[in-house]
Design an enzyme around this catalytic site. Structure first.
Site, PDB file in Angstrom:
ATOM      1  CG  HIS A  13      -1.885   1.161   1.244  1.00  0.00           C
ATOM      2  ND1 HIS A  13      -3.237   0.989   1.475  1.00  0.00           N
ATOM      3  CD2 HIS A  13      -1.717   2.495   1.055  1.00  0.00           C
ATOM      4  CE1 HIS A  13      -3.854   2.163   1.418  1.00  0.00           C
ATOM      5  NE2 HIS A  13      -2.946   3.101   1.173  1.00  0.00           N
ATOM      6  CG  HIS A  15      -0.722   7.090  -1.051  1.00  0.00           C
ATOM      7  ND1 HIS A  15      -1.938   7.203  -1.703  1.00  0.00           N
ATOM      8  CD2 HIS A  15      -0.983   6.410   0.106  1.00  0.00           C
ATOM      9  CE1 HIS A  15      -2.887   6.632  -0.964  1.00  0.00           C
ATOM     10  NE2 HIS A  15      -2.333   6.134   0.136  1.00  0.00           N
ATOM     11  CG  LEU A  16       4.933   5.664  -5.701  1.00  0.00           C
ATOM     12  CD1 LEU A  16       5.358   4.862  -6.930  1.00  0.00           C
ATOM     13  CD2 LEU A  16       6.124   5.883  -4.784  1.00  0.00           C
ATOM     14  CE  LYS A  96      -7.756   2.063  -0.827  1.00  0.00           C
ATOM     15  NZ  LYS A  96      -6.714   3.034  -0.549  1.00  0.00           N
ATOM     16  CG  HIS A 133      -9.900   4.566   3.043  1.00  0.00           C
ATOM     17  ND1 HIS A 133      -8.711   5.250   3.136  1.00  0.00           N
ATOM     18  CD2 HIS A 133     -10.659   5.014   4.082  1.00  0.00           C
ATOM     19  CE1 HIS A 133      -8.750   6.071   4.169  1.00  0.00           C
ATOM     20  NE2 HIS A 133      -9.927   5.950   4.753  1.00  0.00           N
ATOM     21  CG  HIS A 171      -5.063   2.303   5.602  1.00  0.00           C
ATOM     22  ND1 HIS A 171      -6.420   2.258   5.808  1.00  0.00           N
ATOM     23  CD2 HIS A 171      -4.889   3.049   4.491  1.00  0.00           C
ATOM     24  CE1 HIS A 171      -7.020   2.956   4.868  1.00  0.00           C
ATOM     25  NE2 HIS A 171      -6.122   3.441   4.062  1.00  0.00           N
ATOM     26  CG  LEU A 214      -7.917  10.588   7.443  1.00  0.00           C
ATOM     27  CD1 LEU A 214      -8.690  11.312   6.364  1.00  0.00           C
ATOM     28  CD2 LEU A 214      -8.775  10.414   8.698  1.00  0.00           C
ATOM     29  CG  ASP A 242      -1.734   4.843   3.980  1.00  0.00           C
ATOM     30  OD1 ASP A 242      -1.769   5.238   2.800  1.00  0.00           O
ATOM     31  OD2 ASP A 242      -2.525   5.238   4.855  1.00  0.00           O
ATOM     32  CG  HIS A 246      -0.010  15.261   1.921  1.00  0.00           C
ATOM     33  ND1 HIS A 246      -0.956  15.469   0.937  1.00  0.00           N
ATOM     34  CD2 HIS A 246      -0.398  14.141   2.573  1.00  0.00           C
ATOM     35  CE1 HIS A 246      -1.872  14.510   1.003  1.00  0.00           C
ATOM     36  NE2 HIS A 246      -1.560  13.685   1.988  1.00  0.00           N
TER      37      HIS A 246
HETATM   38  C1  NCD Z   1      -3.529   9.077   1.992  1.00  0.00           C
HETATM   39  C2  NCD Z   1      -3.050  10.110   0.975  1.00  0.00           C
HETATM   40  O1  NCD Z   1      -2.584  11.175   1.383  1.00  0.00           O
HETATM   41  O2  NCD Z   1      -3.128   9.852  -0.226  1.00  0.00           O
HETATM   42  N1  NCD Z   1      -3.600   9.696   3.292  1.00  0.00           N
HETATM   43  C3  NCD Z   1      -3.571   9.057   4.485  1.00  0.00           C
HETATM   44  O3  NCD Z   1      -3.699   9.717   5.520  1.00  0.00           O
HETATM   45  N2  NCD Z   1      -3.415   7.753   4.576  1.00  0.00           N
HETATM   46  C4  NCD Z   1      -4.831   8.532   1.532  1.00  0.00           C
HETATM   47  C5  NCD Z   1      -5.270   7.304   2.288  1.00  0.00           C
HETATM   48  O4  NCD Z   1      -4.716   6.224   2.113  1.00  0.00           O
HETATM   49  O5  NCD Z   1      -6.213   7.442   3.077  1.00  0.00           O
HETATM   50 ZN    ZN Z   2      -3.314   5.075   1.504  1.00  0.00          ZN
END
Ligand code: NCD
Ligand code: ZN
Length: 338
Positions: A13, A15-16, A96, A133, A171, A214, A242, A246
């Site tokens: 899991h 995010h890139l 997803k 999610h 998660h 989250l 996860d 940001h």
């Molecule tokens: C994730 C994101 O920023 O893309 N944020 C997070 O708090 N986990 C999105 C997600 O997986 O909920």
């Molecule tokens: Zn995520």
């Protein structure tokens, strides 16, 4: 134990992001993980096979040894035809499910799961995993109860309707989720930050935006239940960081967005958590075997070695023209990859 050699792990899991922000982010994961499940929640969500393959190309251009396993973002407009295309694509492995407005870039998510019922039917038939999610987003639900309510109100019904659908509850953060996964036909990922922190860490000495994610961090009893599940050797629980970078300006703001950036020390943080409960011997199954088995992919054959040695996480990393602040910025990490 001073050295720990493991089969190379995968991150189930991740995010890139995209564009200029991606370059440093991909390498933070590929330095350690062979493969990762790439989340599709870009500003313009990845909803088609064509988009996913184009996104994959961008990722591979940054590190060609890394194998990104792509996902599509399920919307109420996803067609059964698109699911047939997923079935025929070796690079796209799952869809997803984001409840609408549950998290970062999720406004195209699912409002009513009945609307995606034909798509779930097709996924069940083609044996394509659904990654969920699991948070109920109705505004009257207490934010700390969102996961539990989603399991009771939505997940339970989806599993009843589609008993053969392969599902990952992503998660997980609560003891209720751990129990539900143990007793039903689904698997779950667990993050390093939910294994290491409880909700006090959001408010320690002041408000800590870099500890906001989250599903939000929960009470200590839930952290304990997650640690137990992750270190139990039960193959239903596997690694998914996860890691969600940001820009510093988006985190340190009037309305901080959700996401914790753990990739620069992800496996090292999991080792720290497993060591807390004397379960380092269970890390390899959790990090390197059970996820691959769930996705019906071969286990990796290379190994990597972690060493018990303290180092300092940098205070920030590049993120396009901005900066991103990692978990533990400027403080100690106790394991290091050799
Ligand atoms: C994730 C994101 O920023 O893309 N944020 C997070 O708090 N986990 C999105 C997600 O997986 O909920
Ligand atoms: Zn995520």
């Amino acid at each position: 134990m001073q050295h720990l050699t493991l089969t190379q792990p995968d991150d189930w899991h991740l995010h890139l992001r995209d564009g200029a922000n991606m370059a440093s982010i991909v390498k933070a994961t590929s330095r350690c993980f062979a493969r990762a499940i790439i989340m599709p929640n870009l500003k313009i969500p990845i909803t088609t096979v064509e988009q996913a393959l184009a996104y994959r190309k961008q990722i591979c251009a940054i590190d060609s040894r890394f194998n990104p396993l792509m996902t599509l973002y399920l919307t109420e407009n996803t067609s059964v035809d698109e699911i047939a295309k997923v079935k025929n694509s070796k690079h796209i492995v799952a869809l997803k499910y984001y409840p609408a407005n549950a998290t970062t870039n999720s406004d195209s998510g699912v409002k009513d799961w009945h609307q995606v019922s034909p798509v779930l039917e097709a996924m069940q038939e083609y044996d394509i995993p659904l990654l969920i999610h699991g948070e109920e987003t109705a505004p009257h639900i207490d934010i700390f109860d969102r996961e539990k309510v989603f399991i009771e109100k939505i997940l339970e019904r989806i599993l009843k309707h589609f008993p053969k659908l392969r599902v990952v509850l992503e998660h997980i953060t609560t003891k209720e989720a751990v129990e539900y996964v143990m007793n039903n036909n689904l698997a779950a990922t667990i993050t390093a930050h939910h294994l290491l922190m409880n909700r006090n860490e959001i408010f320690k000495g002041g408000l800590r935006p870099h500890h906001y994610c989250l599903p939000v961090l929960k009470r200590e009893e839930h952290r304990q239940a997650l640690l137990q599940a992750a270190t139990s050797g039960n193959p239903k629980f596997f690694l998914g960081t996860d890691s969600a970078p940001h820009a510093q300006s988006a985190k340190e703001s009037m309305c901080c967005c959700a996401g914790i950036y753990t990739a620069p020390a992800a496996l090292e943080l999991y080792a720290e958590a497993f060591e807390q409960v004397q379960a380092l011997d269970k890390l390899e199954g959790f990090a390197s075997f059970y996820g691959a088995d769930f996705y019906h992919l071969p286990r990796n054959t290379q190994t990597i070695t972690l060493e018990k040695r303290t180092w300092q996480m940098p205070t920030h990393f590049e993120f396009g023209e901005e900066k991103v602040i990692p978990l533990r910025a400027g403080t100690d990490i106790y394991w290091v990859q050799n």
